[in-house]
Write a protein that holds these residues in place. Structure first.
Motif, PDB file in Angstrom:
ATOM      1  N   CYS A 129       3.233  66.952  27.303  1.00 37.52           N
ATOM      2  CA  CYS A 129       3.844  66.787  25.989  1.00 37.52           C
ATOM      3  C   CYS A 129       5.187  67.494  26.015  1.00 37.52           C
ATOM      4  O   CYS A 129       5.267  68.684  26.313  1.00 37.52           O
ATOM      5  CB  CYS A 129       2.952  67.389  24.895  1.00 37.52           C
ATOM      6  SG  CYS A 129       3.702  67.327  23.259  1.00 37.52           S
ATOM      7  N   GLY A 154       7.487  66.686  23.427  1.00 32.49           N
ATOM      8  CA  GLY A 154       8.071  66.386  22.108  1.00 32.49           C
ATOM      9  C   GLY A 154       8.240  67.661  21.306  1.00 32.49           C
ATOM     10  O   GLY A 154       7.294  68.398  21.072  1.00 32.49           O
ATOM     11  N   CYS A 209       8.402  67.553  15.879  1.00 30.97           N
ATOM     12  CA  CYS A 209       7.169  66.928  15.455  1.00 30.97           C
ATOM     13  C   CYS A 209       7.099  66.854  13.946  1.00 30.97           C
ATOM     14  O   CYS A 209       7.692  67.660  13.237  1.00 30.97           O
ATOM     15  CB  CYS A 209       5.973  67.720  15.947  1.00 30.97           C
ATOM     16  SG  CYS A 209       6.183  68.325  17.610  1.00 30.97           S
ATOM     17  N   LYS A 241      -0.112  69.269  13.403  1.00 35.22           N
ATOM     18  CA  LYS A 241       0.870  68.225  13.671  1.00 35.22           C
ATOM     19  C   LYS A 241       0.300  66.838  13.383  1.00 35.22           C
ATOM     20  O   LYS A 241      -0.904  66.607  13.548  1.00 35.22           O
ATOM     21  CB  LYS A 241       1.327  68.303  15.130  1.00 35.22           C
ATOM     22  CG  LYS A 241       2.173  69.530  15.410  1.00 35.22           C
ATOM     23  CD  LYS A 241       2.611  69.589  16.853  1.00 35.22           C
ATOM     24  CE  LYS A 241       3.478  70.831  17.066  1.00 35.22           C
ATOM     25  NZ  LYS A 241       3.878  70.995  18.455  1.00 35.22           N
ATOM     26  N   CYS A 258       0.849  64.232  15.112  1.00 37.84           N
ATOM     27  CA  CYS A 258       0.418  63.670  16.394  1.00 37.84           C
ATOM     28  C   CYS A 258      -0.871  64.353  16.824  1.00 37.84           C
ATOM     29  O   CYS A 258      -0.933  65.576  16.931  1.00 37.84           O
ATOM     30  CB  CYS A 258       1.509  63.895  17.438  1.00 37.84           C
ATOM     31  SG  CYS A 258       0.997  63.491  19.102  1.00 37.84           S
ATOM     32  N   CYS A 286       4.096  62.651  27.707  1.00 38.91           N
ATOM     33  CA  CYS A 286       3.449  62.203  26.477  1.00 38.91           C
ATOM     34  C   CYS A 286       1.987  61.897  26.762  1.00 38.91           C
ATOM     35  O   CYS A 286       1.627  61.489  27.865  1.00 38.91           O
ATOM     36  CB  CYS A 286       4.141  60.968  25.909  1.00 38.91           C
ATOM     37  SG  CYS A 286       3.514  60.552  24.270  1.00 38.91           S
ATOM     38  N   THR A 323       3.198  56.514  16.502  1.00 39.86           N
ATOM     39  CA  THR A 323       3.917  57.397  17.411  1.00 39.86           C
ATOM     40  C   THR A 323       5.378  57.530  16.991  1.00 39.86           C
ATOM     41  O   THR A 323       5.956  58.614  16.990  1.00 39.86           O
ATOM     42  CB  THR A 323       3.843  56.867  18.853  1.00 39.86           C
ATOM     43  OG1 THR A 323       2.488  56.658  19.193  1.00 39.86           O
ATOM     44  CG2 THR A 323       4.454  57.847  19.825  1.00 39.86           C
ATOM     45  N   ASN A 368       5.563  59.857  14.054  1.00 35.55           N
ATOM     46  CA  ASN A 368       5.176  61.257  14.239  1.00 35.55           C
ATOM     47  C   ASN A 368       6.073  62.025  15.198  1.00 35.55           C
ATOM     48  O   ASN A 368       6.118  63.250  15.163  1.00 35.55           O
ATOM     49  CB  ASN A 368       3.742  61.338  14.773  1.00 35.55           C
ATOM     50  CG  ASN A 368       2.752  60.771  13.799  1.00 35.55           C
ATOM     51  OD1 ASN A 368       3.034  60.711  12.601  1.00 35.55           O
ATOM     52  ND2 ASN A 368       1.609  60.345  14.286  1.00 35.55           N
ATOM     53  N   CYS A 369       6.731  61.334  16.112  1.00 40.59           N
ATOM     54  CA  CYS A 369       7.411  62.041  17.190  1.00 40.59           C
ATOM     55  C   CYS A 369       8.703  61.324  17.531  1.00 40.59           C
ATOM     56  O   CYS A 369       8.770  60.097  17.459  1.00 40.59           O
ATOM     57  CB  CYS A 369       6.485  62.084  18.421  1.00 40.59           C
ATOM     58  SG  CYS A 369       7.165  62.981  19.809  1.00 40.59           S
ATOM     59  N   GLY A 389       7.795  60.172  21.589  1.00 44.98           N
ATOM     60  CA  GLY A 389       6.496  59.736  22.102  1.00 44.98           C
ATOM     61  C   GLY A 389       6.502  58.341  22.700  1.00 44.98           C
ATOM     62  O   GLY A 389       7.263  57.466  22.300  1.00 44.98           O
TER      63      GLY A 389
END
Lengths: 263, 190
Positions: A105, A107, A110, A134, A136, A197, A206, A209-210, A213
């Motif tokens: 990960c 990212g 977030c 989060k 995600c 990811c 996705t 959220n990011c 991602g």
């Protein structure tokens, strides 16, 4: 004055007496330890990480000495140490491939559903609604559950996620079980392409959220000349046996979730 | 008669582990297997008896004449530590498997409060008689061995018993120790 002198005399005398007795006993009851075993213990890393599944480097040296273990069972062993250990044991050194841990990960921007206030550690926050604060559900929570497991100081928290320093990581695998999201995987040290990811949520969520991602667009798969990238649902996966570090996927990824190991 | 009284009192009525709650650390620590617990009992017996002889002599013929009896705790700890080192070397040489299975609990006899308690009680109760002091030490060691061996026997059987999941391992051992302690309180009426 007299008392002080007597005290000095008694304690000093007894100390010397017992010291002499013990040193005499030490010579008398000397146990011969094979110099091979001693030198094995000296060469081993001595950090007692437990990566080999034994209580520590001493126990591993014992098993190695008695033929119950292979040199390569030590995950921390470097090529030089491998060579020295094999020399001591009088066996041919077996090539080891250096593996390092990587947190899947990268990212850092977030979306949060709520603010977590509570016991430090992902393992407690991961039990709450949505598996952490989060949005995600697959990414790093950044609550440091894995950090105490690292005996080599290779882990640090950066922008809310855990980053593992490949140079310091020895590949002992002790951190892997601490991640409630199963984010940490072993990757070859010499292959620098990493897919940062872990989400299988699909493109839409996705994206929400990011910022980086993986949305499963398959561009990297098409760009890879060696066919090293395959799709696991909506998540790109890399086969390190085929990867040749060319970096075409990094340039191609529209989401920038593939990194070259330099984070 | 007096010797039997002292021995029984130290072994049963004032059992060091179960009545006085001394030496709990090896009691829980090395009670998983019978051979290690017997080895531990022997090691503790040796240390207790020999250290009570030495401390008795030191106390009466060195500390008292020089008027430095206030040093007794330091001196006794020194004696015990030295003896434990000696026993450790001996075991390492002649019984490596036992040395290995006792592990950290062997050097920890140094700080085993049961051993220190024996020599301190000797000074308090039997300062004038070496024979009584040694009998007391033997009794205490026998009591320790009895408690340890009984407890190990029960724990070995418990391994195969159908214990509710939350109680497996140490919790049931604690409960067992408590029940044994209650049972030993029954000797108080002797």
């Amino acid at each position: 004055m007299n008392t002080i002198l007597s005290t000095l005399f008694v304690m000093g005398g007894l100390g010397v007496l017992f010291g002499l007795l013990l040193s005499y006993a030490g010579v008398k009851f000397k146990t011969e330890v094979d110099p091979k075993l001693e030198s094995l213990k000296k060469v081993l890393p001595g950090v007692n990480c437990g990566g080999c599944g034994r209580a520590g480097c001493g126990a591993f040296a014992d098993d190695l000495f008695h033929g119950n273990a292979e040199v390569t069972d030590c995950p921390v062993v470097t090529p030089e140490v491998n060579q020295t250990l094999s020399d001591i044991m009088g066996v041919e050194a077996v090539e080891t491939k250096r593996m390092v841990a990587f947190v899947k990960c990268i990212g850092t921007e977030c979306k949060y559903l709520y603010k977590y206030q509570g016991v430090e550690g992902c393992r407690s926050s991961a039990r709450l609604a949505n598996g952490g604060s989060k949005a995600c559900t697959a990414g790093c929570i950044g609550n440091k559950s894995c950090m105490p497991a690292c005996k080599f100081g290779a882990m640090r928290l950066e922008n809310g996620i855990t980053v593992i320093d490949s140079e310091k990581c020895t590949g002992c695998k002790m951190c892997i079980d601490f991640c409630p999201k199963k984010l940490i995987e072993m990757v070859p040290y010499d292959k620098i392409i990493r897919i940062g990811c872990n989400t299988h949520d699909g493109a839409k969520s996705t994206r929400e959220n990011c910022t980086i991602g993986c949305i499963g667009c398959k561009i990297c798969m098409k760009k890879c000349e060696n066919g090293a990238i395959t799709m696991d649902g909506t998540l790109a996966k890399i086969d390190y046996k085929k990867c040749n570090n060319c970096g075409a996927c990094i340039d191609a990824c529209p989401r920038k979730c593939i990194s070259n190991g330099v984070i | 008669m007096e010797f039997i009284m002292v021995f029984m009192s130290a072994a049963l009525v004032n059992n060091f582990v179960l009545t006085r709650s001394l030496g709990i650390c090896p009691f829980i620590g090395v009670s998983k297997r019978m051979d290690t617990s017997i080895g531990m009992s022997v090691a503790v017996t040796v240390v207790m008896v020999v250290s009570s002889v030495i401390t008795h002599l030191l106390y009466n013929f060195v500390l008292v004449p020089l008027g430095v009896t206030f040093l007794y705790i330091v001196v006794f700890v020194l004696v015990i530590a030295c003896l434990v080192q000696f026993v450790e070397m001996h075991l390492k040489k002649y019984s490596p498997p036992l040395y290995k299975s006792l592990g950290i609990f062997l050097p920890l006899i140094t700080t085993n409060c049961a051993v220190l308690a024996v020599v301190l009680l000797n000074v308090e109760l039997f300062y004038d008689s070496l024979a009584l002091a040694v009998t007391h030490a033997f009794g205490a060691a026998a009591g320790f061995a009895l408690a340890l061996v009984l407890f190990t026997g029960i724990r070995e059987r418990l391994e195969y018993a159908d214990i509710p999941k939350p109680f497996r391992g140490l919790p049931i051992a604690m409960i067992t120790a408590g029940l044994m302690s209650i049972a030993f309180w029954g000797f108080t009426g002797l």
